[in-house]
Each structure stands twice: as C-alpha cells, then as structure tokens.
Scaffold this active site. Structure first.
Site, PDB file in Angstrom:
ATOM      1  N   GLY A   7      -4.787   4.209  32.304  1.00  0.00           N
ATOM      2  CA  GLY A   7      -4.332   5.078  31.212  1.00  0.00           C
ATOM      3  C   GLY A   7      -5.461   5.996  30.789  1.00  0.00           C
ATOM      4  N   GLY A   9      -5.202   7.978  27.963  1.00  0.00           N
ATOM      5  CA  GLY A   9      -4.726   8.431  26.655  1.00  0.00           C
ATOM      6  C   GLY A   9      -5.839   8.354  25.626  1.00  0.00           C
ATOM      7  N   GLY A  12      -8.297   5.084  26.465  1.00  0.00           N
ATOM      8  CA  GLY A  12      -8.795   5.138  27.847  1.00  0.00           C
ATOM      9  C   GLY A  12      -9.514   6.441  28.125  1.00  0.00           C
ATOM     10  N   ASN A 102      -4.018  -4.573  21.114  1.00  0.00           N
ATOM     11  CA  ASN A 102      -4.153  -5.412  19.928  1.00  0.00           C
ATOM     12  C   ASN A 102      -3.177  -6.582  19.972  1.00  0.00           C
ATOM     13  OD1 ASN A 102      -6.169  -3.874  18.461  1.00  0.00           O
ATOM     14  ND2 ASN A 102      -4.608  -2.269  18.393  1.00  0.00           N
ATOM     15  N   LYS A 185      -9.213  -9.054  14.269  1.00  0.00           N
ATOM     16  CA  LYS A 185      -8.673  -7.682  14.333  1.00  0.00           C
ATOM     17  C   LYS A 185      -7.146  -7.724  14.178  1.00  0.00           C
ATOM     18  CE  LYS A 185      -8.668  -3.182  16.248  1.00  0.00           C
ATOM     19  NZ  LYS A 185      -8.461  -2.360  17.418  1.00  0.00           N
TER      20      LYS A 185
END
Ligand SMILES: NC(=O)c1ccc[n+]([C@@H]2O[C@H](COP(=O)([O-])OP(=O)(O)OC[C@H]3O[C@@H](n4cnc5c(N)ncnc54)[C@H](OP(=O)(O)O)[C@@H]3O)[C@@H](O)[C@H]2O)c1
Length: 307
Positions: A7, A9, A12, A102, A185
């Site tokens: 990826g 995006g 990435g 996540n 997180k």
C-alpha cells in the site's frame, strides 16, 4: 534489508517514502490505479519535516517475484483479506511482517496465515492523509514507528531491522513492550473514535456539552475495563495522561475515524470498535456506550454501501 511496503497510501506512502528518500531498498506493492498515478506523478509527500518527491520502485501482485526481508503492511482493515492474498508470494521463511493496522484482529489473521514467527508487533503514530491528487499530506509533526518481537526479546533480526529503520527521517523505536504498546494504542483509538463519532464533534466540543465530560470518562472506563479483563491492562502512566488529554476543555482533537465519517468514507469500525465490544462482552464486561458507538457506525456503513 529488502523492504516491501504493501500500500502506498497515507501511512505506507509516508514511511516508505521517507525510507526510499534515505536510500533504503524499498518497493511498493500497489494496485493498478495507484501504480498509474505514481508512475505519472511520482510519490509526493507534503510535510512539516520537509516535502518529498521521488520515483518509487513499484510492483503489482502478479509480479512480486519472491520473498522480501521485511514487509510493512499498510492497508486498511477492510482491505486486509485481499491484501493477504496479494502479498503472500513476498513471504518467505525469514520474512518479518510489520502491520501498522490498529486493533488486534489483524494479528490473529496474520499469525493464522503466515505463522507466529513471521509477525512482529508494530505501532504507527502519525497523522497523514491521502489527497485526491495522490499526494500524502502530513497533518501534525508526530511520526513514530515502533516495532518489536511480540515476546519482547531483542533478537538479531530486530537489531537488523532497527538499523535499517533508524536514521531514515522519522522516529524509529525498537520496543521490548510492543504488545502492551499495541493494546494501549487500541484503548486510545477505540475511546477517541467512539467518543468523537457518537457525539459528532472534537473533544473540546464534547467536554463543553451537557454531560459530555462524564460521557468521555464513562466510555474510557468501559474500554479500560474490557482490556483489563482481557489481561492487557494499560501501564500506570498511560491512564492519567489519557484522562487529562481527553478532558482538556481546549482540545480540538478528533479521530481519523471521525474524519473519515465526515468525508463519507468507509470506517474501520469492525476492527477498532466491534472487535473490542465482542472481546470485552465475551469477558463479561458491560459495554453499553462503546456498543452504541459501534451500532451507529454499522448503520452508517450499511447506508454507505447502499444496502
Ligand atoms: N493515516 C494515519 O494517519 C494512520 C495513523 C496510524 C495508523 N493508521 C492505520 O494504518 C492503516 C492504513 O491506513 P492508511 O491511512 O495508510 O490508509 P490509506 O490512506 O487508505 O492507504 C491504504 C492504501 O492501501 C492500498 N491497498 C489496499 N489494498 C491493497 C492491495 N491489495 N495491494 C496494494 N495496495 C493496497 C490502497 O490503495 P488503492 O485502494 O488505491 O489500491 C491505499 O492507498 C489503517 O489500519 C489505519 O488505521 C493510519
């Protein structure tokens, strides 16, 4: 190390772009549309740390051509199943997979598919977005990528990875507590996503609304109760800091989930909220507020899909 970034995006493109800019051996696994855009315009980053424009090395799924040393997996949760098929030829017996996703559900999928030894823990703290013209825009200075063995050991391969990641224009951090970092997180994102999406506003607006502060603390308490019941309580310093941040009256903080909601884009509700509701409820924790946040995002997703 030969690194494959799956990826190109927001995340990435950002971390891969910084690594490529620093001269690391980086290839991006992309699909046709993004490949054409990157071939035409290059990989472009607009950032408070300095802009980047470069011609990236690209590969498509039909031409991966054998294993890489490390794979940085940067697709959204709802693209994960297809991405796993596409990236499979890049995984050999020595390949390390670092997922920036996540939540924790992707870890089960990755371990199920490629085995425990292939999957590292990883936490990505950055605020980047992919603009319509294909540029990656960094919205805030934070740019941390943490990684480590799930069992916390300082293996030789982690040292090699760390040598490659450090000095590449972002904060690279080898962690011996990466599993706890990932759960913390998740606590932060599930709470922040749940609060901002359910209340349709940033933290300052929610705090200022009647009952808003109590709602914030109650939703956070649900999430903490769930992860604690699941055997992953946050560290001692984490909770006071997050409570103070969430109840700061002047905070304009929101979540990427809320930003996606406002844009009318898909949200990672199943991975960030739904999975936690299921796990927490399964452990006997009542989660009415997070369940409500999840339910309304499910309705949103369903309407988005035109069903
Ligand atoms: N953005 C942030 O600031 C941030 C911060 C921390 C963590 N995260 C997490 O990082 C993950 C990735 O988020 P993101 O913001 O980087 O998403 P994004 O901007 O949507 O980028 C994901 C990219 O993956 C590509 N992709 C999807 N399936 C693919 C496949 N099979 N092969 C190759 N490329 C594929 C998409 O490309 P095409 O659809 O164009 O092919 C898209 O460009 C999410 O789980 C998110 O929660 C994001």
């Amino acid at each position: 190390l030969r690194i494959l970034i799956v990826g190109a995006g927001s995340t990435g493109g950002y971390f891969g772009g910084r690594l490529a800019e620093a001269g690391r051996d980086v290839t991006f696994l992309v699909r046709k549309g993004r490949a054409a855009q990157l071939r035409q315009d290059g990989l472009r980053i607009v950032s408070p740390h300095g802009d980047v424009s470069l011609a990236p090395q690209l590969v498509t799924a039909d031409a991966i051509g054998g294993p890489y040393d490390a794979v940085l997996l940067t697709v959204k949760a709802y693209s994960l199943a297809a991405a796993l098929e596409d990236l499979a030829p890049a995984i050999g017996p020595e390949t390390m997979i670092l997922p920036v996703l996540n939540g924790m559900r992707h870890m089960d999928l990755l371990v199920g598919r490629f085995g425990t030894g292939a999957v590292l823990g990883c936490v990505c703290k950055v605020a980047t977005m992919l603009e319509e013209d294909g540029r990656i825009r960094q919205l805030a200075p934070v740019q941390e990528l943490s990684y480590g063995e799930i069992n916390g050991s300082l293996s030789a391969r982690m040292q090699r990875l760390d040598d490659t990641m450090r000095g590449a224009g972002f904060d690279a951090r080898l962690s011996t507590t990466i599993e706890r970092d990932m759960w913390e997180k998740w606590v932060m994102l599930a709470s922040l996503g749940g609060i901002t999406c359910l209340m349709r506003g940033h933290l300052g607006e929610v705090n200022a609304a009647p009952g808003g502060r109590d709602f914030i603390l109650a939703l956070l308490a649900e999430v903490v109760a769930a992860v604690t019941a699941l055997g992953h309580p946050p560290g001692e310093t984490f909770l006071p800091a997050i409570r103070a941040g969430f109840t700061a009256p002047t905070s304009t903080q929101t979540s990427s989930m809320f930003r996606d909601l406002q844009k009318g884009a898909p949200v990672e509700a199943d991975q960030i909220l739904g999975d936690l509701v299921a796990r927490g409820s399964g452990a006997g924790v009542a989660m009415p507020l997070l369940s409500a946040a999840y339910a309304q995002l499910c309705i949103y997703q369903k309407r988005l899909g035109g069903q």
